[in-house]
Enzyme design. Structure first.
Site, PDB file in Angstrom:
ATOM      1  N   CYS A 112       0.812  -1.238   0.000  1.00  0.00           N
ATOM      2  CA  CYS A 112       0.000   0.000   0.000  1.00  0.00           C
ATOM      3  C   CYS A 112       0.840   1.281   0.000  1.00  0.00           C
ATOM      4  O   CYS A 112       0.459   2.253  -0.648  1.00  0.00           O
ATOM      5  CB  CYS A 112      -0.984  -0.018   1.164  1.00  0.00           C
ATOM      6  SG  CYS A 112      -2.060  -1.456   1.115  1.00  0.00           S
ATOM      7  N   HIS A 251      -3.849   6.611   4.065  1.00  0.00           N
ATOM      8  CA  HIS A 251      -4.205   5.454   3.236  1.00  0.00           C
ATOM      9  C   HIS A 251      -5.670   5.098   3.502  1.00  0.00           C
ATOM     10  O   HIS A 251      -6.088   5.000   4.657  1.00  0.00           O
ATOM     11  CB  HIS A 251      -3.285   4.290   3.607  1.00  0.00           C
ATOM     12  CG  HIS A 251      -3.642   3.006   2.932  1.00  0.00           C
ATOM     13  ND1 HIS A 251      -3.971   2.942   1.599  1.00  0.00           N
ATOM     14  CD2 HIS A 251      -3.718   1.740   3.411  1.00  0.00           C
ATOM     15  CE1 HIS A 251      -4.235   1.676   1.286  1.00  0.00           C
ATOM     16  NE2 HIS A 251      -4.097   0.938   2.368  1.00  0.00           N
ATOM     17  N   ASN A 281     -10.270  -0.240  -0.427  1.00  0.00           N
ATOM     18  CA  ASN A 281      -8.806  -0.171  -0.294  1.00  0.00           C
ATOM     19  C   ASN A 281      -8.180  -0.505  -1.649  1.00  0.00           C
ATOM     20  O   ASN A 281      -8.245  -1.641  -2.100  1.00  0.00           O
ATOM     21  CB  ASN A 281      -8.365  -1.164   0.786  1.00  0.00           C
ATOM     22  CG  ASN A 281      -6.864  -1.160   1.014  1.00  0.00           C
ATOM     23  OD1 ASN A 281      -6.107  -0.595   0.232  1.00  0.00           O
ATOM     24  ND2 ASN A 281      -6.440  -1.808   2.090  1.00  0.00           N
TER      25      ASN A 281
HETATM   26  C1  LIG Z   1     -11.303  -7.035   8.418  1.00  0.00           C
HETATM   27  C2  LIG Z   1     -12.054  -6.325   9.532  1.00  0.00           C
HETATM   28  C3  LIG Z   1     -13.010  -5.298   8.930  1.00  0.00           C
HETATM   29  C4  LIG Z   1     -12.862  -7.346  10.283  1.00  0.00           C
HETATM   30  O1  LIG Z   1     -13.528  -6.729  11.376  1.00  0.00           O
HETATM   31  P1  LIG Z   1     -13.469  -7.389  12.823  1.00  0.00           P
HETATM   32  O2  LIG Z   1     -14.323  -6.579  13.710  1.00  0.00           O
HETATM   33  O3  LIG Z   1     -12.023  -7.532  13.194  1.00  0.00           O
HETATM   34  O4  LIG Z   1     -14.156  -8.756  12.565  1.00  0.00           O
HETATM   35  P2  LIG Z   1     -13.624 -10.221  12.870  1.00  0.00           P
HETATM   36  O5  LIG Z   1     -12.502 -10.558  11.914  1.00  0.00           O
HETATM   37  O6  LIG Z   1     -13.340 -10.334  14.310  1.00  0.00           O
HETATM   38  O7  LIG Z   1     -14.864 -11.059  12.483  1.00  0.00           O
HETATM   39  C5  LIG Z   1     -16.051 -10.926  13.204  1.00  0.00           C
HETATM   40  C6  LIG Z   1     -17.081 -11.856  12.583  1.00  0.00           C
HETATM   41  O8  LIG Z   1     -17.512 -11.295  11.322  1.00  0.00           O
HETATM   42  C7  LIG Z   1     -17.401 -12.290  10.329  1.00  0.00           C
HETATM   43  N1  LIG Z   1     -17.126 -11.654   9.045  1.00  0.00           N
HETATM   44  C8  LIG Z   1     -15.942 -11.409   8.483  1.00  0.00           C
HETATM   45  N2  LIG Z   1     -16.118 -10.833   7.281  1.00  0.00           N
HETATM   46  C9  LIG Z   1     -17.452 -10.697   7.117  1.00  0.00           C
HETATM   47  C10 LIG Z   1     -18.258 -10.148   6.106  1.00  0.00           C
HETATM   48  N3  LIG Z   1     -17.728  -9.631   4.978  1.00  0.00           N
HETATM   49  N4  LIG Z   1     -19.581 -10.152   6.260  1.00  0.00           N
HETATM   50  C11 LIG Z   1     -20.148 -10.678   7.354  1.00  0.00           C
HETATM   51  N5  LIG Z   1     -19.431 -11.210   8.361  1.00  0.00           N
HETATM   52  C12 LIG Z   1     -18.103 -11.209   8.243  1.00  0.00           C
HETATM   53  C13 LIG Z   1     -16.271 -13.181  10.772  1.00  0.00           C
HETATM   54  O9  LIG Z   1     -16.370 -14.448  10.166  1.00  0.00           O
HETATM   55  C14 LIG Z   1     -16.511 -13.241  12.258  1.00  0.00           C
HETATM   56  O10 LIG Z   1     -17.538 -14.172  12.513  1.00  0.00           O
HETATM   57  P3  LIG Z   1     -17.451 -15.176  13.773  1.00  0.00           P
HETATM   58  O11 LIG Z   1     -17.396 -14.269  14.970  1.00  0.00           O
HETATM   59  O12 LIG Z   1     -18.675 -15.972  13.624  1.00  0.00           O
HETATM   60  O13 LIG Z   1     -16.166 -15.921  13.553  1.00  0.00           O
HETATM   61  C15 LIG Z   1     -11.052  -5.625  10.510  1.00  0.00           C
HETATM   62  O14 LIG Z   1     -10.322  -6.591  11.207  1.00  0.00           O
HETATM   63  C16 LIG Z   1     -10.132  -4.702   9.802  1.00  0.00           C
HETATM   64  O15 LIG Z   1     -10.516  -3.635   9.382  1.00  0.00           O
HETATM   65  N6  LIG Z   1      -8.837  -5.071   9.692  1.00  0.00           N
HETATM   66  C17 LIG Z   1      -7.871  -4.316   8.937  1.00  0.00           C
HETATM   67  C18 LIG Z   1      -7.973  -4.744   7.497  1.00  0.00           C
HETATM   68  C19 LIG Z   1      -7.258  -3.861   6.552  1.00  0.00           C
HETATM   69  O16 LIG Z   1      -7.632  -2.722   6.386  1.00  0.00           O
HETATM   70  N7  LIG Z   1      -6.227  -4.385   5.891  1.00  0.00           N
HETATM   71  C20 LIG Z   1      -5.474  -3.730   4.910  1.00  0.00           C
HETATM   72  C21 LIG Z   1      -4.493  -2.821   5.532  1.00  0.00           C
HETATM   73  S1  LIG Z   1      -3.511  -2.127   4.278  1.00  0.00           S
END
Ligand SMILES: CC(C)(COP(=O)(O)OP(=O)(O)OC[C@H]1O[C@@H](n2cnc3c(N)ncnc32)[C@H](O)[C@@H]1OP(=O)(O)O)[C@@H](O)C(=O)NCCC(=O)NCCS
Length: 324
Positions: A112, A251, A281
């Site tokens: 990124c 970003h 993103n």
């Molecule tokens: C990816 C992200 C949005 C997930 O949010 P979170 O609050 O951490 O969610 P979790 O990963 O703990 O997942 C929570 C639940 O939602 C579910 N889930 C994940 N993606 C889902 C989606 N697209 N739709 C519905 N549910 C979803 C998971 O399976 C999990 O279910 P479970 O509790 O039954 O296992 C968050 O972790 C994030 O923003 N991370 C940074 C990602 C990023 O920006 N990366 C690039 C950086 S350059």
């Protein structure tokens, strides 16, 4: 002399994919995606919208704004992790597309922050010879490297390209400096495998496929902390206070990371440029697309202090300060 941005450009694929569209291919819904990421739509490339083509269109806009002919470019640097081919580079394809016959060209893989790293490379070349004209691009078609069956990742990313033409300008204007960092020990938290090896000895057992693999929660924590630290290190080093910043372009990974970062560094939200809801993103393209929108939208006036920062797989991260 300073290293100034003479022109900006951007190019997004035509096709808009909504959260409702994604709910038809994976178990997700608009409400989950919006509340967890702030993303409402993203652009997804179609035939004729390969990474280099998006990059070339963004470059043409930047050159037109700068009043620089492609034939006068000395260097093309493209930040990308989704090159059309492994060889030649996207930068060479862009060179061919726009007719930048004099330039040398290479890609830079810093995930990124690829555009930030590219801007710093350009800054070094222009400091050495202010007559140089350099095209810095961030361009991605992450849709080609997304696991469309993984709801944890496929809702986050989008395609696009942004570009800037960089050259010598008046003293006191342009790039003030950058803080760039990497930590390869944390590679596994956000990574993408190469194609399957043709050398049986180097073959990876259980190759998962060529797509983004991510530990979302861990990435979230590191991203906020790392960007916060690079910003405070940069401002401290350059003797600039946060109050002096006129525009902050972070970003565009997701709104929760952005909000947390903004809260931690303590900058007013009206000084922060946000467009993640439209494009998701777009990795290395995220900053230059936002920069171009801010520039064309009149958010940047001569003399403004612009702060940009990014974070991505590697891990790689950093921040740059620019006197517009
Ligand atoms: C990816 C992200 C949005 C997930 O949010 P979170 O609050 O951490 O969610 P979790 O990963 O703990 O997942 C929570 C639940 O939602 C579910 N889930 C994940 N993606 C889902 C989606 N697209 N739709 C519905 N549910 C979803 C998971 O399976 C999990 O279910 P479970 O509790 O039954 O296992 C968050 O972790 C994030 O923003 N991370 C940074 C990602 C990023 O920006 N990366 C690039 C950086 S350059």
């Amino acid at each position: 002399m300073g290293t100034v941005i003479l022109g900006t450009g951007s190019c997004l694929p035509e096709r808009v994919v909504t959260n409702h569209d994604l709910a038809e291919i994976v178990e997700t819904n608009d409400e989950w995606i919006r509340t967890r990421t702030g993303i409402k739509t993203r652009r997804i490339a179609a035939a004729g919208e390969e990474t280099y083509r998006l990059a070339a269109r963004a470059a043409e806009q930047a050159l037109a704004m700068a009043g620089v002919a492609a034939a006068d470019l000395d260097l093309i640097v493209v930040g990308t992790i989704t090159s059309h081919m492994l060889m030649p580079s996207t930068a060479c394809f862009v060179q061919k597309e726009i007719g930048a016959t004099k330039a040398f060209a290479f890609d830079l893989n810093a995930a990124c922050p690829g555009f930030l790293y590219g801007l710093d490379v350009a800054d070094q070349y222009v400091r050495a010879d202010p007559s140089r004209k350099i095209l810095v691009i961030g361009a991605e078609t992450l849709s080609t490297r997304t696991n469309w069956e993984d709801r944890n990742t496929c809702v986050l990313f989008g395609d696009g390209a942004g570009a800037a033409v960089v050259g010598g300008g008046p003293q006191g204007r342009g790039m003030v400096g950058s803080v760039l960092c990497s930590d390869g020990r944390l590679w596994s938290l956000l990574h993408m495998h190469a194609p399957v090896s043709n050398n049986a000895d180097l073959e990876e057992p259980d190759h998962p496929g060529v797509h983004i693999i991510m530990e979302g929660r861990e990435v979230f924590k590191y991203a906020v902390k790392a960007m916060e630290t690079s910003i405070s290190d940069l401002l401290h080093r350059e003797g600039v206070s946060l109050d002096e910043i006129d525009l902050f372009i972070p970003h565009q990974a997701n709104i929760r990371i952005l909000n947390k970062l903004v809260e931690r560094i303590g900058i007013p939200l009206e000084k922060v440029f946000i467009n993640v809801e439209k494009y998701g993103n777009t990795s290395a393209a995220s900053i230059p697309i936002a920069l171009d929108e801010a520039n064309r939208g009149g958010r940047l006036k001569p003399g403004n202090k612009l702060l940009i920062c990014s974070f991505g797989g590697g891990f790689t991260w950093g921040a740059s300060l620019i006197n517009w």
